[in-house]
Design a protein around this motif. Structure first.
Motif, PDB file in Angstrom:
ATOM      1  N   SER A  42       0.987  -6.454  -0.445  1.00 59.73           N
ATOM      2  CA  SER A  42       0.776  -5.823  -1.661  1.00 59.73           C
ATOM      3  C   SER A  42      -0.680  -6.253  -1.829  1.00 59.73           C
ATOM      4  O   SER A  42      -1.372  -7.292  -1.557  1.00 59.73           O
ATOM      5  CB  SER A  42       1.444  -6.500  -2.632  1.00 59.73           C
ATOM      6  N   ASN A  50       0.043  -1.710   0.682  1.00 53.62           N
ATOM      7  CA  ASN A  50       1.376  -1.994   0.334  1.00 53.62           C
ATOM      8  C   ASN A  50       2.081  -1.715   1.582  1.00 53.62           C
ATOM      9  O   ASN A  50       1.917  -1.176   2.460  1.00 53.62           O
ATOM     10  CB  ASN A  50       1.935  -1.402  -0.533  1.00 53.62           C
ATOM     11  N   SER A  97      -7.092  -1.202  -0.333  1.00 49.92           N
ATOM     12  CA  SER A  97      -5.743  -1.817  -0.860  1.00 49.92           C
ATOM     13  C   SER A  97      -4.613  -1.397  -0.062  1.00 49.92           C
ATOM     14  O   SER A  97      -4.323   0.078   0.462  1.00 49.92           O
ATOM     15  CB  SER A  97      -5.492  -1.493  -2.340  1.00 49.92           C
ATOM     16  N   ASN A 145       5.994  -8.957   2.881  1.00 46.16           N
ATOM     17  CA  ASN A 145       5.948  -7.981   2.146  1.00 46.16           C
ATOM     18  C   ASN A 145       4.380  -7.936   1.612  1.00 46.16           C
ATOM     19  O   ASN A 145       3.634  -8.945   1.549  1.00 46.16           O
ATOM     20  CB  ASN A 145       6.251  -8.307   0.775  1.00 46.16           C
TER      21      ASN A 145
END
Length: 187
Positions: free
Chosen positions: A9, A22, A20, A7
């Motif tokens: 993040s 995700n 950034s 994952n």
């Protein structure tokens, strides 16, 4: 076999020069075949989204690849660090500044990546809006110049040997150009 589900993040503290992100990467590497079974690659940046799935031929790097790719972006500058790490340089510029295109609107690619890591073959549809492309200087001197276009819709393919446009439509104001053809590398 090695399976992993990662994952993605963003860090709690912003890092200068990095976008950034995700997302998730869900894949299995099979030593027997040297391939990665990419069940899900889904990366979301502030202005871009990349999703892919399929078989990635990892070892040897000439192994066959078959990956479905969907990519959308409003800002190619988010990939500046990646382009710099890959060594993209042109005309004294590096990273995203070295690209011969600037994007004021959106770019989308929906298609497939076949071939291999060392010799990719991309095929699909590409659309872009509100962008400029750099036209190189002619052989008789002159200056490189930037040409603005309202939109581009194209279906075709790319490989190291040939770029093929099966159907393309360029728009600028009330003018439009329909195009098709190939550009073959000199061997």
């Amino acid at each position: 076999a090695v399976s992993a589900k990662l994952n993605l993040s963003p860090s709690s503290t912003a890092v200068e020069g990095e976008a950034s992100s995700n997302g998730v990467i869900d894949a299995t590497y099979l030593q027997k075949t040297g391939a990665v079974d990419l069940r899900t690659l889904d990366v979301v940046l502030p202005s871009s989204h990349l999703s892919a799935r399929g078989r990635l031929g990892a070892y040897p790097m000439t192994s066959p690849t078959g990956v479905t790719v969907d990519f959308q972006s409003h800002n190619l500058g988010e990939f500046d660090t990646l382009f710099r790490d890959l060594g993209l340089n042109r005309g004294g510029k590096s990273g995203s500044a070295a690209l011969p295109i600037s994007l004021g609107g959106e770019a989308d690619f929906h298609g497939t990546w076949a071939g291999s890591l060392l010799d990719p073959y991309l095929a699909g549809t590409f659309q872009a809006t509100n962008f400029s492309i750099e036209v190189p200087a002619g052989q008789n001197g002159g200056q490189a110049r930037s040409v603005h276009l309202d939109s581009l819709d194209a279906t075709g393919s790319y490989s190291a040997e040939k770029i093929s446009i099966d159907h393309g439509q360029l728009h600028h104001g009330d003018a439009s150009i329909t195009l098709d053809g190939t550009l073959t590398a000199v061997t």
